[in-house]
Every structure is written in structure tokens, then in C-alpha cells.
Design a protein around this motif. Structure first.
Motif, PDB file in Angstrom:
ATOM      1  N   LYS A  72      81.100  35.303 -30.745  1.00  0.00           N
ATOM      2  CA  LYS A  72      80.099  35.576 -31.788  1.00  0.00           C
ATOM      3  C   LYS A  72      80.770  35.594 -33.166  1.00  0.00           C
ATOM      4  CE  LYS A  72      77.057  38.208 -28.726  1.00  0.00           C
ATOM      5  NZ  LYS A  72      76.029  37.156 -28.712  1.00  0.00           N
ATOM      6  N   PRO A  73      80.015  35.204 -34.215  1.00  0.00           N
ATOM      7  CA  PRO A  73      80.576  35.249 -35.573  1.00  0.00           C
ATOM      8  C   PRO A  73      81.068  36.656 -35.896  1.00  0.00           C
ATOM      9  CG  PRO A  73      78.485  34.086 -35.544  1.00  0.00           C
ATOM     10  CD  PRO A  73      78.632  34.719 -34.200  1.00  0.00           C
ATOM     11  N   HIS A 104      87.539  39.577 -33.608  1.00  0.00           N
ATOM     12  CA  HIS A 104      86.976  40.910 -33.448  1.00  0.00           C
ATOM     13  C   HIS A 104      88.061  41.899 -33.045  1.00  0.00           C
ATOM     14  CE1 HIS A 104      82.869  39.205 -33.461  1.00  0.00           C
ATOM     15  NE2 HIS A 104      83.429  38.214 -32.812  1.00  0.00           N
ATOM     16  N   THR A 159      80.136  45.117 -28.457  1.00  0.00           N
ATOM     17  CA  THR A 159      79.279  43.956 -28.259  1.00  0.00           C
ATOM     18  C   THR A 159      79.064  43.671 -26.777  1.00  0.00           C
ATOM     19  OG1 THR A 159      80.050  42.981 -30.326  1.00  0.00           O
ATOM     20  CG2 THR A 159      78.991  41.493 -28.756  1.00  0.00           C
ATOM     21  N   GLU A 203      82.024  36.130 -24.243  1.00  0.00           N
ATOM     22  CA  GLU A 203      80.828  35.910 -25.062  1.00  0.00           C
ATOM     23  C   GLU A 203      80.896  36.728 -26.350  1.00  0.00           C
ATOM     24  OE1 GLU A 203      77.613  36.861 -22.476  1.00  0.00           O
ATOM     25  OE2 GLU A 203      77.659  34.924 -21.444  1.00  0.00           O
ATOM     26  N   ALA A 204      81.409  37.946 -26.259  1.00  0.00           N
ATOM     27  CA  ALA A 204      81.535  38.785 -27.455  1.00  0.00           C
ATOM     28  C   ALA A 204      82.490  38.165 -28.465  1.00  0.00           C
ATOM     29  CB  ALA A 204      82.025  40.180 -27.066  1.00  0.00           C
ATOM     30  N   SER A 252      73.879  26.011 -28.899  1.00  0.00           N
ATOM     31  CA  SER A 252      72.937  26.821 -29.670  1.00  0.00           C
ATOM     32  C   SER A 252      71.669  27.071 -28.860  1.00  0.00           C
ATOM     33  CB  SER A 252      72.576  26.134 -30.979  1.00  0.00           C
ATOM     34  OG  SER A 252      73.696  26.030 -31.816  1.00  0.00           O
TER      35      SER A 252
END
Length: 257
Positions: free
Chosen positions: A24-25, A29, A37, A20-21, A133
Motif C-alpha cells: 500500500k502507498p 512502512h 494495516t 499486502e500491507a 487495480s
């Protein structure tokens, strides 16, 4: 995070938190960013990321990690498991083509709605919303239909736990008033929301039911606020919306799903 037990495997929970982290935008990462996160230590995040790379769910490029296409299968597994999802795609396409407005199908996940289908119209430029979303359930017509169908104890819990803070001047902020609104939704068979989340958007939604008459999803039509009143929306869209919901139900039942 819950403790390790016979009914809970923390390693799996941590793995999903890293996935899930990474989702994310901006979509890539560093180890430190992913760990922060996900709420994990760097050492734990490093082991999980190494495992996900080995399983081809993510890839490493220099200091950055990003998801690979295989991760998409996790979300598609849920969608493919919905017995009505395949039928809903064609039904929503027909609805959008008929009324030339944005159409969507959503389910309830705790206090939020999750889009499982969304077909935007050109006149509404909200391309940031798509499958997966999430939006606060109490602020949109899809959510109100789904919340109105909850058993009394679940609705009471929702009203107690939800922060009804104002998002726009039109937002309902009193839990008692919102409870009455849900009663009205149940009575009239549809929900209408105008400018409570976004002052520029209004929407009307109806429930989608399964063979046992339980509400399993909601379908909506959304348009630009100020171009239509609730009464006009009923006259223009409600028959088509209800027909679409019934088509999804009928086709799902006929398939034996």
C-alpha cells in the motif's frame, strides 16, 4: 481471521496480509504501520517481516520495510496462469491502436473487478489505474458484464451484500433496478456505463469466453463522458470489441490452453 485447522494455516494468511500491507502507498512502512494495516500484533508482524527479509521478498532500511522485486513474482504467477493473458496483450494493443481509446481486460474478484491488462489513451489521464487495480464491480462496464454472467444464486447474494450508495448523480442505487440492468446486459451482450463511478468517464464492455462458453474475463473501451452516447459507442466500438474478445478466445483455444 479463521482459526488454525487442517484446512487453514494462519501463518500463511498472516504472511500474505503483511505483503499486502507493504504494497500500500507510500510503499515503505514501519513495523507498527505494517502491523496495524495487517491487523496483527507488533510481535507477530516482526517475525513475519524478518522471514520475508530472509526470503528476499522485502528489505529493511532503518525503521522502514519495503517490498523487493521478488514479490512481483506472486502477482505474475497469477497472470501467467491465465491461459488467455499472453494473447490478450497483443489483442488489446491492436484494439487500442485501432480505436485510439483506453482499453482494459479485467476479472471478477468477489465484489470488485481487478485489472489484468490496461492500455490507457493519452486523452484519459488516469495513470493511477494499472494491472492489479481494483474498482467496485457494479460501477463500471467491465464489472457489469462479469456480474451479469454469475449464476442466479451468486447474483442474488451479490445484490444482497452490496452497498449501492451513490457515488455520482448517475449511480444506480436500487438493487432491483440494478438486477434489471444485469438482465439487459445479458440480453444485449454488452454493458454501457456513463459517469456512475467517475462523472468524466464512460465505457462499453463485452465478455471474454473460454472454450466451454463460460465468461472468464471482460474487455472494455473507455472514453470521456459526453463525447459519445451509448448508441454512438455501439456503432463505433462494439464490432471491434467483440472481435477482440473472439480473437482472445480463438487464440487461446488454438494453443490448447
Amino acid at each position: 481471521m479463521a482459526k488454525e485447522s487442517d484446512g487453514f494455516v494462519r501463518a500463511i494468511a498472516r504472511g500474505f496480509s503483511i505483503v499486502e500491507a507493504l504494497g500500500k502507498p507510500p510503499g515503505r512502512h514501519t513495523l507498527s504501520e505494517a502491523a496495524a494495516t495487517a491487523g496483527l500484533t507488533r510481535a507477530t508482524a516482526r517475525r513475519i517481516l524478518a522471514t520475508l527479509v530472509a526470503l528476499n521478498y522485502c528489505e529493511a532500511e532503518g525503521r522502514y520495510f519495503s517490498l523487493r522485486p521478488r514479490a512481483l513474482g506472486l502477482g505474475l504467477a497469477y497472470l501467467n496462469a491465465l491461459p488467455y493473458w499472453g494473447f490478450a496483450q497483443r489483442a488489446l494493443e491492436d484494439l487500442r491502436n485501432e480505436i485510439n481509446e483506453s482499453c482494459a481486460l479485467a476479472v471478477l474478484d468477489e465484489g470488485e473487478i481487478v485489472y489484468v491488462l490496461r492500455l490507457p489513451a493519452r486523452r484519459i489521464l488516469s495513470s493511477n489505474l494499472g494491472i492489479g487495480s481494483r474498482l467496485p464491480a457494479h460501477l463500471v462496464s467491465l464489472g457489469r458484464v462479469l456480474l451479469a454472467s454469475l449464476p442466479p444464486e451468486q447474483r442474488s447474494h451479490y445484490l444482497t451484500m452490496t452497498d449501492f450508495k451513490p457515488v455520482t448523480p448517475h449511480t444506480i442505487t436500487d438493487p432491483r433496478a440494478f438486477d434489471l440492468e444485469l438482465n439487459r446486459v445479458n440480453t444485449q451482450g454488452y454493458a454501457w456505463v456513463d459517469g456512475e463511478l467517475d462523472p468524466a468517464i464512460c465505457g462499453i464492455a463485452v465478455p471474454v469466453r473460454d472454450h466451454s462458453n463460460a465468461v472468464v474475463a471482460a474487455v472494455s473501451i473507455n472514453t470521456i463522458s459526453g463525447t459519445v452516447t451509448e448508441e454512438e459507442a455501439k456503432q463505433r466500438y462494439l464490432v471491434a470489441l467483440k472481435r477482440t474478445a473472439q480473437d482472445i478466445r480463438t487464440q487461446t483455444a488454438a494453443s490448447g490452453s
